[in-house]
Design a protein around this motif. Structure first.
Motif, short mmCIF file in Angstrom:
data_model
loop_
_atom_site.label_atom_id
_atom_site.label_comp_id
_atom_site.label_asym_id
_atom_site.label_seq_id
_atom_site.Cartn_x
_atom_site.Cartn_y
_atom_site.Cartn_z
N UNK A 84 56.45 26.27 44.72
CA UNK A 84 56.57 25.66 43.41
C UNK A 84 57.95 25.94 42.83
N UNK A 85 58.46 24.99 42.07
CA UNK A 85 59.72 25.18 41.37
C UNK A 85 59.55 26.25 40.31
N UNK A 86 60.67 26.74 39.83
CA UNK A 86 60.61 27.74 38.77
C UNK A 86 59.96 27.12 37.54
N UNK A 87 58.88 27.72 37.03
CA UNK A 87 58.21 27.15 35.86
C UNK A 87 59.06 27.29 34.60
N UNK A 135 59.51 35.69 37.97
CA UNK A 135 58.31 36.08 37.24
C UNK A 135 58.20 35.33 35.91
N UNK A 136 56.96 35.13 35.49
CA UNK A 136 56.66 34.63 34.15
C UNK A 136 56.16 35.82 33.35
N UNK A 176 55.83 24.25 30.48
CA UNK A 176 54.72 24.11 31.41
C UNK A 176 53.77 25.31 31.34
N UNK A 177 54.33 26.51 31.12
CA UNK A 177 53.48 27.69 30.99
C UNK A 177 52.67 27.62 29.69
N UNK A 191 50.17 27.62 40.80
CA UNK A 191 51.20 28.05 41.74
C UNK A 191 52.12 29.12 41.23
N UNK A 192 51.76 29.75 40.11
CA UNK A 192 52.56 30.82 39.53
C UNK A 192 51.87 32.14 39.85
#
Length: 84
Positions: free
Chosen positions: A1-4, A40-41, A8-9, A70-71
């Motif tokens: 997955x691309x960097x969120x 990381x988120x 989107x979060x 996907x995170x």
């Protein structure tokens, strides 16, 4: 997955209902910080309940929804009032 990204979060968090109530943690304004990096988120919630069950339920639900999107690398901090 691309960097969120934060948008989107936040959309994912809009689907996480506060336990026992009809609104999301976003709608109640409990999301205090949100940061997205390549590794990381990071999420900070401040909730009004001191109950362990509420914190546990939120941790599980947010982790489940993030993983489904996907995170997999996330840092979730939940601040709550001290127990009486």
């Amino acid at each position: 997955m691309a960097i969120p990204d934060e948008k989107s979060v936040k959309k994912i968090l809009e689907n996480v209902l506060y336990p026992g109530f009809p609104k999301s943690v976003v709608e109640y304004g409990f999301v205090k910080k949100l940061a997205c990096g390549k590794d990381c988120v990071k999420i900070l919630l401040e909730i009004p309940s001191a109950a362990d069950e509420v914190e546990e339920q939120l941790l599980l639900e947010i982790s489940r929804r993030m993983s489904a999107a996907g995170i997999d690398s996330q840092s979730l901090e939940i601040r709550r009032p001290p127990k009486a």
